[in-house]
Design a protein around this motif. Structure first.
Motif, PDB file in Angstrom:
ATOM      1  N   PHE A   6      33.217  -4.744 -17.238  1.00  0.00           N
ATOM      2  CA  PHE A   6      31.762  -4.821 -17.237  1.00  0.00           C
ATOM      3  C   PHE A   6      31.222  -5.747 -16.140  1.00  0.00           C
ATOM      4  CE2 PHE A   6      32.429  -3.016 -21.465  1.00  0.00           C
ATOM      5  CZ  PHE A   6      31.606  -1.903 -21.338  1.00  0.00           C
ATOM      6  N   ILE A   7      31.967  -6.786 -15.804  1.00  0.00           N
ATOM      7  CA  ILE A   7      31.562  -7.627 -14.669  1.00  0.00           C
ATOM      8  C   ILE A   7      31.625  -6.791 -13.393  1.00  0.00           C
ATOM      9  CG2 ILE A   7      32.234  -9.600 -13.230  1.00  0.00           C
ATOM     10  CD1 ILE A   7      33.091 -10.966 -15.910  1.00  0.00           C
ATOM     11  N   GLY A   8      32.690  -5.995 -13.269  1.00  0.00           N
ATOM     12  CA  GLY A   8      32.817  -5.111 -12.106  1.00  0.00           C
ATOM     13  C   GLY A   8      31.675  -4.118 -12.003  1.00  0.00           C
ATOM     14  N   LEU A   9      31.283  -3.536 -13.135  1.00  0.00           N
ATOM     15  CA  LEU A   9      30.154  -2.595 -13.140  1.00  0.00           C
ATOM     16  C   LEU A   9      28.851  -3.292 -12.761  1.00  0.00           C
ATOM     17  CD1 LEU A   9      30.981  -0.505 -16.346  1.00  0.00           C
ATOM     18  CD2 LEU A   9      31.036   0.301 -13.966  1.00  0.00           C
ATOM     19  N   PHE A  10      28.673  -4.499 -13.252  1.00  0.00           N
ATOM     20  CA  PHE A  10      27.470  -5.278 -12.945  1.00  0.00           C
ATOM     21  C   PHE A  10      27.397  -5.575 -11.445  1.00  0.00           C
ATOM     22  CE2 PHE A  10      25.333  -9.507 -12.709  1.00  0.00           C
ATOM     23  CZ  PHE A  10      24.073  -9.097 -13.110  1.00  0.00           C
ATOM     24  N   ILE A  11      28.518  -6.029 -10.860  1.00  0.00           N
ATOM     25  CA  ILE A  11      28.552  -6.328  -9.426  1.00  0.00           C
ATOM     26  C   ILE A  11      28.314  -5.060  -8.612  1.00  0.00           C
ATOM     27  CG2 ILE A  11      30.100  -7.039  -7.538  1.00  0.00           C
ATOM     28  CD1 ILE A  11      31.219  -9.155  -9.509  1.00  0.00           C
ATOM     29  N   LYS A  12      28.918  -3.971  -9.047  1.00  0.00           N
ATOM     30  CA  LYS A  12      28.720  -2.693  -8.344  1.00  0.00           C
ATOM     31  C   LYS A  12      27.236  -2.308  -8.339  1.00  0.00           C
ATOM     32  CE  LYS A  12      30.481   2.031  -8.319  1.00  0.00           C
ATOM     33  NZ  LYS A  12      31.387   2.982  -8.983  1.00  0.00           N
ATOM     34  N   LYS A  13      26.553  -2.506  -9.468  1.00  0.00           N
ATOM     35  CA  LYS A  13      25.127  -2.185  -9.569  1.00  0.00           C
ATOM     36  C   LYS A  13      24.302  -3.111  -8.663  1.00  0.00           C
ATOM     37  CE  LYS A  13      21.827   0.200 -11.558  1.00  0.00           C
ATOM     38  NZ  LYS A  13      21.696   1.633 -11.346  1.00  0.00           N
ATOM     39  N   LEU A  14      24.638  -4.395  -8.640  1.00  0.00           N
ATOM     40  CA  LEU A  14      23.935  -5.325  -7.747  1.00  0.00           C
ATOM     41  C   LEU A  14      24.074  -4.892  -6.291  1.00  0.00           C
ATOM     42  CD1 LEU A  14      24.850  -8.834  -9.235  1.00  0.00           C
ATOM     43  CD2 LEU A  14      22.591  -7.773  -9.222  1.00  0.00           C
ATOM     44  N   LYS A  15      25.271  -4.489  -5.910  1.00  0.00           N
ATOM     45  CA  LYS A  15      25.493  -4.027  -4.526  1.00  0.00           C
ATOM     46  C   LYS A  15      24.710  -2.749  -4.247  1.00  0.00           C
ATOM     47  CE  LYS A  15      29.963  -6.221  -3.757  1.00  0.00           C
ATOM     48  NZ  LYS A  15      31.410  -6.052  -3.552  1.00  0.00           N
ATOM     49  N   HIS A  16      24.723  -1.815  -5.208  1.00  0.00           N
ATOM     50  CA  HIS A  16      23.999  -0.547  -5.053  1.00  0.00           C
ATOM     51  C   HIS A  16      22.496  -0.795  -4.858  1.00  0.00           C
ATOM     52  CE1 HIS A  16      22.860   3.643  -5.653  1.00  0.00           C
ATOM     53  NE2 HIS A  16      21.984   3.218  -6.558  1.00  0.00           N
ATOM     54  N   LEU A  17      21.972  -1.806  -5.556  1.00  0.00           N
ATOM     55  CA  LEU A  17      20.544  -2.128  -5.457  1.00  0.00           C
ATOM     56  C   LEU A  17      20.226  -3.028  -4.261  1.00  0.00           C
ATOM     57  CD1 LEU A  17      19.841  -2.802  -9.252  1.00  0.00           C
ATOM     58  CD2 LEU A  17      19.123  -0.798  -7.911  1.00  0.00           C
ATOM     59  N   GLY A  18      21.256  -3.431  -3.524  1.00  0.00           N
ATOM     60  CA  GLY A  18      21.041  -4.312  -2.372  1.00  0.00           C
ATOM     61  C   GLY A  18      20.741  -5.754  -2.761  1.00  0.00           C
ATOM     62  N   LEU A  19      21.137  -6.153  -3.962  1.00  0.00           N
ATOM     63  CA  LEU A  19      20.821  -7.493  -4.462  1.00  0.00           C
ATOM     64  C   LEU A  19      22.008  -8.452  -4.452  1.00  0.00           C
ATOM     65  CD1 LEU A  19      18.646  -6.475  -7.547  1.00  0.00           C
ATOM     66  CD2 LEU A  19      17.853  -7.305  -5.320  1.00  0.00           C
ATOM     67  N   TYR A  20      23.202  -7.928  -4.259  1.00  0.00           N
ATOM     68  CA  TYR A  20      24.408  -8.754  -4.388  1.00  0.00           C
ATOM     69  C   TYR A  20      24.374  -9.979  -3.472  1.00  0.00           C
ATOM     70  CZ  TYR A  20      29.288 -10.152  -4.593  1.00  0.00           C
ATOM     71  OH  TYR A  20      30.442 -10.874  -4.750  1.00  0.00           O
ATOM     72  N   ASN A  21      24.016  -9.806  -2.218  1.00  0.00           N
ATOM     73  CA  ASN A  21      24.010 -10.917  -1.258  1.00  0.00           C
ATOM     74  C   ASN A  21      22.828 -11.862  -1.443  1.00  0.00           C
ATOM     75  OD1 ASN A  21      26.417 -10.164   0.004  1.00  0.00           O
ATOM     76  ND2 ASN A  21      25.350  -8.671   1.283  1.00  0.00           N
ATOM     77  N   LYS A  22      21.921 -11.532  -2.355  1.00  0.00           N
ATOM     78  CA  LYS A  22      20.766 -12.393  -2.636  1.00  0.00           C
ATOM     79  C   LYS A  22      20.877 -13.052  -4.014  1.00  0.00           C
ATOM     80  CE  LYS A  22      17.820  -9.071  -0.244  1.00  0.00           C
ATOM     81  NZ  LYS A  22      16.732  -8.109  -0.404  1.00  0.00           N
ATOM     82  N   THR A  23      22.006 -12.832  -4.675  1.00  0.00           N
ATOM     83  CA  THR A  23      22.141 -13.213  -6.082  1.00  0.00           C
ATOM     84  C   THR A  23      23.069 -14.406  -6.270  1.00  0.00           C
ATOM     85  OG1 THR A  23      21.802 -10.924  -6.759  1.00  0.00           O
ATOM     86  CG2 THR A  23      22.879 -12.361  -8.354  1.00  0.00           C
ATOM     87  N   ILE A  24      22.674 -15.311  -7.166  1.00  0.00           N
ATOM     88  CA  ILE A  24      23.571 -16.357  -7.645  1.00  0.00           C
ATOM     89  C   ILE A  24      24.239 -15.788  -8.886  1.00  0.00           C
ATOM     90  CG2 ILE A  24      23.758 -18.655  -8.651  1.00  0.00           C
ATOM     91  CD1 ILE A  24      21.272 -19.426  -7.016  1.00  0.00           C
ATOM     92  N   LEU A  25      25.547 -15.728  -8.862  1.00  0.00           N
ATOM     93  CA  LEU A  25      26.310 -15.162  -9.974  1.00  0.00           C
ATOM     94  C   LEU A  25      27.185 -16.257 -10.560  1.00  0.00           C
ATOM     95  CD1 LEU A  25      27.010 -12.484 -11.459  1.00  0.00           C
ATOM     96  CD2 LEU A  25      28.801 -12.156  -9.744  1.00  0.00           C
TER      97      LEU A  25
END
Length: 195
Positions: A6-25
């Motif tokens: 589920f962490i992997g799915l969450f990260i994948k979704k953040l990347k798909h939305l273009g938010l991963y590099n703007k996110t504190i995880l």
């Protein structure tokens, strides 16, 4: 495996939305579990409370914009997470927290000795030692030579036990000080404990 999935799915979704590099995880656990280890036999059950590493040692993953992969060896506390996030997003006031921001530790790997409490018991952990004070008694474990904290070596290491107890007492006294007052832990004691 479920958590990883589920962490992997969450990260994948953040990347798909273009938010991963703007996110504190921040991924962490509030405690470990006794799952049949020696200390769980003391209580004859599975549990998630006490002051040994089976319960206190948990993972912490912190990813923030611009960060690179790095493994930090320093021992940290969960109460350090909130001040860290507040410093990362530029909100002041985190210095009033009991916890300390980990940003300095990420870049400088400065040493700290976490103190943990459960009911009336208290523990301090260094890279080499753990002192537990409970019910008027003390337990000292040599973490380098006894990772499972099975053998109380206080009798043969009274100076180490005393020095750690002194740090605990100073920390308790400093908790009651006004904000901004400095702690009074002697650097000589801290240097000796790292040997």
């Amino acid at each position: 495996r479920q958590a990883d999935k589920f962490i992997g799915l969450f990260i994948k979704k953040l990347k798909h939305l273009g938010l991963y590099n703007k996110t504190i995880l921040v991924i962490f656990s509030d405690h470990g579990e006794y799952l049949g280890e020696m200390h769980s036999n003391l209580y004859r059950r599975f549990a998630h409370y006490d002051l040994y590493d089976e319960v206190l040692h948990t993972a912490l993953i912190l990813k923030y914009p611009g960060s690179n992969s790095k493994r930090i060896q320093r021992i940290v506390r969960n109460i350090d997470i909130s001040p860290t996030i507040l410093e990362l997003i530029g909100i002041g006031g985190y210095k009033q927290f009991e916890g300390k921001s980990l940003i300095n530790a990420i870049f400088n790997e400065t040493e700290a000795f976490p103190i943990s409490e459960w009911e009336n018991d208290i523990s301090i952990r260094t890279p080499n030692w753990r002192l537990i004070v409970r019910n008027g008694t003390m337990e000292l474990y040599d973490i380098k030579n006894d990772r499972n904290e099975l053998y109380n070596v206080l009798e043969n290491n009274l100076k180490v036990g005393f020095d750690l107890f002194q740090i605990l007492e100073n920390t308790r006294a400093n908790k009651n000080k006004e904000p901004g007052e400095k702690a009074t832990i002697e650097t000589r004691i801290l240097e000796n404990l790292n040997r």
